[in-house]
Design a protein around this motif. Structure first.
Motif, PDB file in Angstrom:
ATOM      1  N   THR A  50       0.946  -1.137  -0.073  1.00  0.00           N
ATOM      2  CA  THR A  50      -0.152   0.098  -0.056  1.00  0.00           C
ATOM      3  C   THR A  50       0.854   1.317   0.069  1.00  0.00           C
ATOM      4  O   THR A  50       1.636   1.527   0.914  1.00  0.00           O
ATOM      5  CB  THR A  50      -1.090   0.012   1.059  1.00  0.00           C
ATOM      6  OG1 THR A  50      -1.434  -1.304   1.486  1.00  0.00           O
ATOM      7  CG2 THR A  50      -1.958   1.032   1.165  1.00  0.00           C
ATOM      8  N   ARG A  51       0.681   2.218  -0.900  1.00  0.00           N
ATOM      9  CA  ARG A  51       1.557   3.149  -1.238  1.00  0.00           C
ATOM     10  C   ARG A  51       0.605   4.551  -0.644  1.00  0.00           C
ATOM     11  O   ARG A  51      -0.711   4.588  -0.441  1.00  0.00           O
ATOM     12  CB  ARG A  51       1.962   3.418  -2.663  1.00  0.00           C
ATOM     13  CG  ARG A  51       2.666   2.467  -3.038  1.00  0.00           C
ATOM     14  CD  ARG A  51       3.060   2.602  -4.320  1.00  0.00           C
ATOM     15  NE  ARG A  51       3.882   1.651  -5.083  1.00  0.00           N
ATOM     16  CZ  ARG A  51       5.277   1.327  -4.861  1.00  0.00           C
ATOM     17  NH1 ARG A  51       5.798   2.002  -3.928  1.00  0.00           N
ATOM     18  NH2 ARG A  51       5.917   0.410  -5.480  1.00  0.00           N
ATOM     19  N   VAL A  52       1.333   5.538  -0.357  1.00  0.00           N
ATOM     20  CA  VAL A  52       0.811   6.660   0.264  1.00  0.00           C
ATOM     21  C   VAL A  52       0.249   7.620  -1.017  1.00  0.00           C
ATOM     22  O   VAL A  52       1.306   7.818  -1.811  1.00  0.00           O
ATOM     23  CB  VAL A  52       1.716   7.716   1.125  1.00  0.00           C
ATOM     24  CG1 VAL A  52       0.954   8.812   1.533  1.00  0.00           C
ATOM     25  CG2 VAL A  52       2.109   6.816   2.391  1.00  0.00           C
ATOM     26  N   ASN A  53      -1.020   8.285  -0.930  1.00  0.00           N
ATOM     27  CA  ASN A  53      -1.068   9.199  -1.930  1.00  0.00           C
ATOM     28  C   ASN A  53      -0.344  10.255  -2.009  1.00  0.00           C
ATOM     29  O   ASN A  53       0.332  10.924  -1.153  1.00  0.00           O
ATOM     30  CB  ASN A  53      -2.633   9.832  -1.774  1.00  0.00           C
ATOM     31  CG  ASN A  53      -3.719   8.657  -1.516  1.00  0.00           C
ATOM     32  OD1 ASN A  53      -3.663   7.767  -0.443  1.00  0.00           O
ATOM     33  ND2 ASN A  53      -4.571   8.489  -2.509  1.00  0.00           N
ATOM     34  N   GLN A  54       0.120  10.704  -3.402  1.00  0.00           N
ATOM     35  CA  GLN A  54       1.149  11.643  -3.496  1.00  0.00           C
ATOM     36  C   GLN A  54       1.006  13.016  -2.903  1.00  0.00           C
ATOM     37  O   GLN A  54       1.785  13.532  -2.295  1.00  0.00           O
ATOM     38  CB  GLN A  54       1.258  11.894  -5.115  1.00  0.00           C
ATOM     39  CG  GLN A  54       2.496  12.632  -5.565  1.00  0.00           C
ATOM     40  CD  GLN A  54       3.982  12.055  -5.241  1.00  0.00           C
ATOM     41  OE1 GLN A  54       3.749  10.781  -4.882  1.00  0.00           O
ATOM     42  NE2 GLN A  54       4.797  12.691  -4.826  1.00  0.00           N
ATOM     43  N   GLY A  55      -0.404  13.433  -2.727  1.00  0.00           N
ATOM     44  CA  GLY A  55      -0.709  14.658  -2.440  1.00  0.00           C
ATOM     45  C   GLY A  55      -0.429  14.788  -0.728  1.00  0.00           C
ATOM     46  O   GLY A  55      -0.037  15.742  -0.245  1.00  0.00           O
ATOM     47  N   LYS A  74      -3.850  -5.146   7.552  1.00  0.00           N
ATOM     48  CA  LYS A  74      -4.877  -4.029   7.724  1.00  0.00           C
ATOM     49  C   LYS A  74      -4.409  -3.310   8.881  1.00  0.00           C
ATOM     50  O   LYS A  74      -4.244  -1.936   8.952  1.00  0.00           O
ATOM     51  CB  LYS A  74      -6.346  -4.521   7.927  1.00  0.00           C
ATOM     52  CG  LYS A  74      -7.194  -3.401   8.458  1.00  0.00           C
ATOM     53  CD  LYS A  74      -8.670  -4.010   8.738  1.00  0.00           C
ATOM     54  CE  LYS A  74      -9.647  -2.867   8.894  1.00  0.00           C
ATOM     55  NZ  LYS A  74     -10.828  -3.609   9.485  1.00  0.00           N
ATOM     56  N   LEU A  75      -3.922  -3.960  10.025  1.00  0.00           N
ATOM     57  CA  LEU A  75      -3.431  -3.408  11.119  1.00  0.00           C
ATOM     58  C   LEU A  75      -2.144  -2.427  10.790  1.00  0.00           C
ATOM     59  O   LEU A  75      -2.146  -1.417  11.539  1.00  0.00           O
ATOM     60  CB  LEU A  75      -2.994  -4.196  12.215  1.00  0.00           C
ATOM     61  CG  LEU A  75      -4.320  -5.073  12.975  1.00  0.00           C
ATOM     62  CD1 LEU A  75      -4.086  -6.092  13.939  1.00  0.00           C
ATOM     63  CD2 LEU A  75      -5.257  -4.050  13.439  1.00  0.00           C
ATOM     64  N   PHE A 134      -9.336   1.140   2.247  1.00  0.00           N
ATOM     65  CA  PHE A 134      -7.901   1.757   1.339  1.00  0.00           C
ATOM     66  C   PHE A 134      -7.733   0.743   0.306  1.00  0.00           C
ATOM     67  O   PHE A 134      -8.344  -0.313   0.320  1.00  0.00           O
ATOM     68  CB  PHE A 134      -6.767   1.611   2.400  1.00  0.00           C
ATOM     69  CG  PHE A 134      -6.606   0.182   2.916  1.00  0.00           C
ATOM     70  CD1 PHE A 134      -5.984  -0.610   2.522  1.00  0.00           C
ATOM     71  CD2 PHE A 134      -7.128   0.079   4.403  1.00  0.00           C
ATOM     72  CE1 PHE A 134      -5.521  -1.967   3.060  1.00  0.00           C
ATOM     73  CE2 PHE A 134      -7.041  -1.189   4.947  1.00  0.00           C
ATOM     74  CZ  PHE A 134      -6.269  -2.057   4.289  1.00  0.00           C
ATOM     75  N   THR A 135      -7.197   1.227  -0.682  1.00  0.00           N
ATOM     76  CA  THR A 135      -6.978   0.414  -1.808  1.00  0.00           C
ATOM     77  C   THR A 135      -5.680   0.095  -2.118  1.00  0.00           C
ATOM     78  O   THR A 135      -4.880  -0.358  -1.170  1.00  0.00           O
ATOM     79  CB  THR A 135      -7.510   1.286  -3.159  1.00  0.00           C
ATOM     80  OG1 THR A 135      -6.899   2.551  -3.318  1.00  0.00           O
ATOM     81  CG2 THR A 135      -9.250   1.454  -2.984  1.00  0.00           C
ATOM     82  N   TYR A 140      -4.853   6.026   1.463  1.00  0.00           N
ATOM     83  CA  TYR A 140      -6.140   6.896   1.687  1.00  0.00           C
ATOM     84  C   TYR A 140      -7.072   6.879   0.559  1.00  0.00           C
ATOM     85  O   TYR A 140      -7.901   7.709   0.537  1.00  0.00           O
ATOM     86  CB  TYR A 140      -5.619   8.458   2.062  1.00  0.00           C
ATOM     87  CG  TYR A 140      -4.614   8.508   3.106  1.00  0.00           C
ATOM     88  CD1 TYR A 140      -5.375   8.965   4.293  1.00  0.00           C
ATOM     89  CD2 TYR A 140      -3.315   8.433   2.852  1.00  0.00           C
ATOM     90  CE1 TYR A 140      -4.698   8.999   5.390  1.00  0.00           C
ATOM     91  CE2 TYR A 140      -2.722   8.999   4.042  1.00  0.00           C
ATOM     92  CZ  TYR A 140      -3.117   8.921   5.371  1.00  0.00           C
ATOM     93  OH  TYR A 140      -2.150   9.245   6.329  1.00  0.00           O
ATOM     94  N   GLY A 141      -7.125   5.417  -0.222  1.00  0.00           N
ATOM     95  CA  GLY A 141      -8.076   5.311  -1.166  1.00  0.00           C
ATOM     96  C   GLY A 141      -7.665   5.974  -2.342  1.00  0.00           C
ATOM     97  O   GLY A 141      -6.468   6.596  -2.415  1.00  0.00           O
ATOM     98  N   ASP A 142      -8.574   5.747  -3.365  1.00  0.00           N
ATOM     99  CA  ASP A 142      -8.227   6.381  -4.733  1.00  0.00           C
ATOM    100  C   ASP A 142      -8.079   7.938  -4.477  1.00  0.00           C
ATOM    101  O   ASP A 142      -8.697   8.577  -3.723  1.00  0.00           O
ATOM    102  CB  ASP A 142      -9.232   5.956  -5.778  1.00  0.00           C
ATOM    103  CG  ASP A 142      -9.317   4.630  -6.046  1.00  0.00           C
ATOM    104  OD1 ASP A 142      -8.280   3.966  -5.990  1.00  0.00           O
ATOM    105  OD2 ASP A 142     -10.210   4.030  -6.367  1.00  0.00           O
ATOM    106  N   ASP A 143      -7.301   8.765  -5.511  1.00  0.00           N
ATOM    107  CA  ASP A 143      -7.350  10.199  -5.355  1.00  0.00           C
ATOM    108  C   ASP A 143      -8.671  10.664  -5.516  1.00  0.00           C
ATOM    109  O   ASP A 143      -8.949  12.021  -4.940  1.00  0.00           O
ATOM    110  CB  ASP A 143      -6.342  10.580  -6.509  1.00  0.00           C
ATOM    111  CG  ASP A 143      -4.864  10.283  -6.201  1.00  0.00           C
ATOM    112  OD1 ASP A 143      -4.684  10.124  -5.081  1.00  0.00           O
ATOM    113  OD2 ASP A 143      -4.175  10.095  -7.094  1.00  0.00           O
TER     114      ASP A 143
END
Length: 298
Positions: A128-133, A194-195, A222-223, A227-230
């Motif tokens: 799982t990656r962090v959203n760029q923003g 998940k944790l 989360f995807t 933080y989910g899709d942008d």
């Protein structure tokens, strides 16, 4: 007189015999068979008192022996031990213990991981990656901590990928018990993943504006991004901003300055208001002082 003394001595001797017999029965019932106790025989050179003393010491040591005595049930009841199952192959057990105690070297770990790939239709088995923003808002030390968490998460993903392929390959030969073990293992690994994601979001909160902490809520899915899709993130941010605007507009209904019936200026602590009721007010001292003539200097 002598006859009475002899009769009394006989009764005492019988009582001592009964007491000794009763003590031996108690020892057999409570403390089991002890070789030192059963093989013990009082020799003729010892008197009765010495014999009873040594028997008492043997019984006392039996009470302190682990696994025996009347307190053994308490030890078994309150002893803290992990519940275990039947033993496995010794070589397999050695491999498990070595892996979980010592781990792997960096070279060995990279050799194993690089050859493991997820099944094509298991899109959730990715790191799982962090959203760029949001990533740009994080401080450097927070980004470093998140990268360490991603390394751990990647190992869970690789292990799960191998387990899934192993189950799929041997699905026809697995009995219900094997299938139950395998499916439970995948469920536990998924929960661990998940944790880890929840913990990563908690680490990010200190770098985010408090009004955006809702984005790190565990209730939001989360995807492949934390933080989910942008599109979902932008939608949630817009809703948060709209709610904040509504809250500020509602706050404008309460004026901060003067309004009728309220004086915003704080009175001076030494200021005394004049008498506003009916009747005579305070005399004007400053006006009266103008009519006072100063006495000429001598």
């Amino acid at each position: 007189m002598n006859a009475n003394l002899n009769a009394q001595a006989t009764r005492l001797e019988k009582q001592e015999q009964k007491l000794q017999s009763f003590t031996e029965q108690i020892a057999d019932q409570e403390y089991g068979d002890f070789d030192d106790y059963n093989d013990y025989e009082c020799q003729d050179q010892y008197d009765d008192d010495a014999c009873m003393s040594e028997q008492a010491s043997i019984l006392s040591s039996a009470k302190k022996t682990p696994g025996g005595g009347i307190f053994s049930s308490l030890v078994n009841k309150f002893q803290q031990e992990d519940a275990v199952d039947s033993e496995v192959n010794d070589d397999l057990a050695h491999f498990v213990n070595m892996s979980f105690r010592s781990g792997l070297t960096e070279d060995k770990l990279s050799d194993i991981v690089k050859d493991i790939h997820r099944p094509q239709n298991c899109e959730a088995l990715v790191k799982t990656r962090v959203n760029q923003g949001i990533w740009r808002l994080l401080k450097m030390h927070t980004q470093a901590d998140d990268n360490r968490m991603q390394v751990i998460q990647d190992l869970i993903i690789k292990a799960t990928s191998n387990l899934v392929k192993l189950i799929d390959k041997n699905a026809d030969s697995l009995d219900p018990c094997d299938m139950d073990w395998s499916s439970n293992s995948i469920a536990l690994l998924g929960q661990a993943n998940k944790l880890i994601n929840i913990r990563r979001q908690e680490l990010h909160k200190s770098d985010l504006d408090p009004k955006y902490h809702y984005l790190a809520s565990a209730s939001l899915p989360f995807t492949d991004h934390l933080y989910g899709d942008d599109t979902d993130v932008n939608k949630n941010v817009k809703e948060i901003n709209d709610l904040n605007k509504i809250g500020r507009n509602l706050g404008r209904g309460f004026p901060r300055g003067n309004y009728r019936g309220y004086a915003s200026r704080r009175p001076h602590p030494y200021y005394r208001r004049g008498f506003r009721g009916r009747g005579r007010g305070r005399p004007d001292i400053s006006a009266a002082s103008k009519n006072v003539r100063m006495a000429p200097k001598k």
